[in-house]
Design an enzyme around this catalytic site. Structure first.
Site, PDB file in Angstrom:
ATOM      1  N   GLU A 294      -6.170   0.949   0.824  1.00  0.00           N
ATOM      2  CA  GLU A 294      -5.238   1.584  -0.412  1.00  0.00           C
ATOM      3  C   GLU A 294      -5.823   1.398  -1.221  1.00  0.00           C
ATOM      4  O   GLU A 294      -6.381   0.418  -0.883  1.00  0.00           O
ATOM      5  CB  GLU A 294      -4.065   0.972  -0.315  1.00  0.00           C
ATOM      6  CG  GLU A 294      -3.159   1.569  -0.873  1.00  0.00           C
ATOM      7  CD  GLU A 294      -1.722   0.463  -0.729  1.00  0.00           C
ATOM      8  OE1 GLU A 294      -0.510   1.430  -0.810  1.00  0.00           O
ATOM      9  OE2 GLU A 294      -1.528  -0.513  -0.291  1.00  0.00           O
ATOM     10  N   LYS A 353       1.525   8.941   0.594  1.00  0.00           N
ATOM     11  CA  LYS A 353       2.654   7.844   1.169  1.00  0.00           C
ATOM     12  C   LYS A 353       3.952   8.172   0.969  1.00  0.00           C
ATOM     13  O   LYS A 353       4.009   8.911  -0.082  1.00  0.00           O
ATOM     14  CB  LYS A 353       2.392   6.307   0.424  1.00  0.00           C
ATOM     15  CG  LYS A 353       3.353   5.404   0.643  1.00  0.00           C
ATOM     16  CD  LYS A 353       2.350   4.274  -0.457  1.00  0.00           C
ATOM     17  CE  LYS A 353       3.109   3.246   0.345  1.00  0.00           C
ATOM     18  NZ  LYS A 353       2.517   1.645  -0.577  1.00  0.00           N
ATOM     19  N   CYS A 405       0.485   0.692   3.965  1.00  0.00           N
ATOM     20  CA  CYS A 405       0.706  -0.444   3.242  1.00  0.00           C
ATOM     21  C   CYS A 405       2.774  -0.503   3.592  1.00  0.00           C
ATOM     22  O   CYS A 405       3.002  -1.369   4.522  1.00  0.00           O
ATOM     23  CB  CYS A 405       0.767  -0.806   2.008  1.00  0.00           C
ATOM     24  SG  CYS A 405       0.582  -3.237   1.105  1.00  0.00           S
TER      25      CYS A 405
END
Length: 536
Positions: A294, A353, A405
């Site tokens: 990321e 995301k 994440c």
């Protein structure tokens, strides 16, 4: 018989009763409070980077002892102290960059959920087989905490502290709720087993039925975990893939913002090109595909030609598709995006995301936060928008699921990559903001649990460490250090079968929440009947 004491100053021969010693009363009252906080601290110590997973059992045994039979007011306070003892040290990393204010505020709110669970545990502690009801209540509390406020904050789920423990195979049975339930049930069961022994010695008569039930609450989770080992396997079901995980590292302080972003991109491209040179020299196997972390390119390659050229050059050098973590602006909206970059065709797919981080990637209550501290609003100048589709990239024929994440903490965000065909999972992350705190190890443990939960290889490419390759049995086969440039290359098994946890999804959590509700209903009913009886 009343015992009195004669004061040395009473010269007239009369006797006066000495006042009660208030310090003894205060000490007696402070013991449960201190025990609750210490048990919370013990639970924290059971979490990574330490491998003391078994300390969760005495932590919950102590909590059960502290809460059993308490009034709701006492249980509320004791539960809150337990939550503080656990969450204050566990989440200290949240204040690494922004200071202690947000850290304290987060813990203060999250501990409220623990306090409310404490009230429920105290209520059901008078019921038969109370450890079952109490453990279900804990998981119900985690379920709520994972959803509210602002989309929830599942950090600190008991399951995430068990990556090295004997209970880990339970993740394949019913995910994090069943794994957490097994651990908490065993802890409360230990409390009840000890209580039955102590009570039997005091009265001279052991209640056989109650003692047997207490033993079962310890034995069943352990036996279930041993039986569930049959579900854990790292055998390839659909061949293998050679994967490369790139950790480019980040430059230290001293660069202005845009130069820092460009340096991070250059670092990851440079490490990829270094790996390509080793492949050409025959020192390392050629990867089928490459995974960047990321924020490996915070410069939008669709907007800036120089960023495009750097990424494209790296993909051509390694001659393999790369999953690149970038920040992309599209239609006036900002996205935390993974870009599938083909060495010939360039960008061919994207994943945005979906579970963005409150106060990190978007700012709830922006006007209120700004009124408190203007600096906090400047740290999230523009909110990130959420993606809407699961991320599964087809990379050289392999279906790779993506959970970026923070998403690794959410059951649904990992599961639906597998239900959409992922043969392995990648968790690209950026932990550089949190320096050398325990955060990266806590997140690595989550990925280990996810590997067992869904029986998939999990890769964790991180900008500054710890990057890792995790086999489907939860074993870390390779890992990097922190704040070093490095790469990991390995042939990993690809799997297509679904564990019971994958197939059942949210159902185990719903069942445990129903058990918790039933326990509360029974406790409330028993309390009402008791008050009526006393009234009569």
């Amino acid at each position: 018989m009343t015992v009195t004491a004669t004061s040395a100053d009473d010269t007239d021969g009369t006797q006066t009763q000495s006042p009660a010693r208030p310090w003894r009363t205060k000490l007696a009252r402070s013991v449960p409070a201190a025990a609750a906080a210490l048990c919370g601290l013990l639970l924290y110590v059971s979490f990574p980077p330490r491998t003391l997973w078994w300390l969760a059992l005495p932590a919950f045994a102590g909590l059960g002892w502290v809460l059993r039979g308490r009034s709701w007011k006492a249980a509320l306070g004791l539960g809150y102290l337990f939550g503080l003892g656990f969450l204050l040290p566990l989440l200290v990393w949240t204040g690494v960059e922004v200071g202690s204010g947000p850290w304290i505020a987060l813990v203060a709110v999250e501990a409220v959920f623990v306090a409310l669970v404490g009230v429920g545990i105290a209520a059901v502690s008078r019921l038969p087989v109370w450890p079952v009801w109490a453990a279900a209540l804990w998981i119900a509390g985690e379920a709520v905490r994972a959803r509210v406020p602002f989309g929830g904050f599942p950090w600190g789920k008991i399951a995430f502290g068990q990556a090295d423990g004997v209970f880990l195979p339970l993740a394949a049975v019913g995910g994090t709720p069943v794994l957490g339930f097994g651990v908490v049930l065993c802890g409360f069961g230990l409390c009840e087993a000890v209580r039955q022994v102590v009570e039997g010695r005091r009265t001279g008569a052991l209640r056989t039925g109650a003692a047997a039930a207490a033993v079962l609450t310890v034995a069943v989770p352990l036996g279930g975990a041993l039986a569930a080992r049959a579900l854990v396997s790292d055998k390839a079901e659909d061949g293998t893939a050679t994967v490369a995980v790139i950790q480019g590292n980040v430059p230290r302080a001293g660069l202005e913002f845009n130069a820092q972003r460009r340096a991070v991109l250059d670092h990851h491209a440079r490490e990829t090109e270094r790996l390509a040179a080793e492949v050409r020299a025959g020192k390392v196997a050629k990867p089928d595909f490459v995974l960047w972390p990321e924020n490996s390119s915070d410069i939008d390659p669709f907007e800036y030609a120089d960023a495009w050229a750097v990424i494209d050059g790296a993909a051509k050098a390694i001659d393999a598709p790369i999953s690149v973590g970038s920040v992309v602006e599209r239609g006036g909206k900002l996205y935390n995006e993974q870009i599938l970059w083909d060495p010939v065709k360039g960008p061919v797919n994207t994943y945005d995301k979906r579970q963005v981080q409150p106060f990190g990637e978007y700012l709830p209550l922006r006007s209120l936060v700004g009124a408190i501290n203007k600096n906090w609003t400047s740290m999230v100048a523009q909110d990130f928008s959420r993606g809407t589709k699961p991320g599964v990239f087809t990379m050289d024929g392999t279906k790779v699921g993506l959970a970026t994440c923070y998403e690794a903490a959410f059951d649904w965000a990992v599961r639906d990559t597998v239900t959409h065909g992922a043969e392995m999972i990648s968790v690209p992350s950026n932990n550089a903001t949190f320096d050398r705190s325990e955060m990266t190890y806590q997140q690595l443990a989550m990925s280990r649990v996810r590997a067992v939960e869904h029986s998939r290889t999990v890769t964790v490419p991180v900008t500054s460490g710890v990057s890792a390759i995790i086999l489907p049995d939860g074993t870390v086969s390779q890992r990097t250090g922190m704040f070093v440039a490095d790469s990991l290359v390995q042939k990993v098994p690809l799997r297509t079968s679904e564990t019971p946890a994958t197939r059942l999804g949210i159902l185990p959590e719903m069942v445990l929440c129903a058990v918790a509700a039933a326990g509360l209903g029974l406790a409330i009913g028993a309390g009402v009947r008791g008050r009526r009886a006393r009234g009569v």
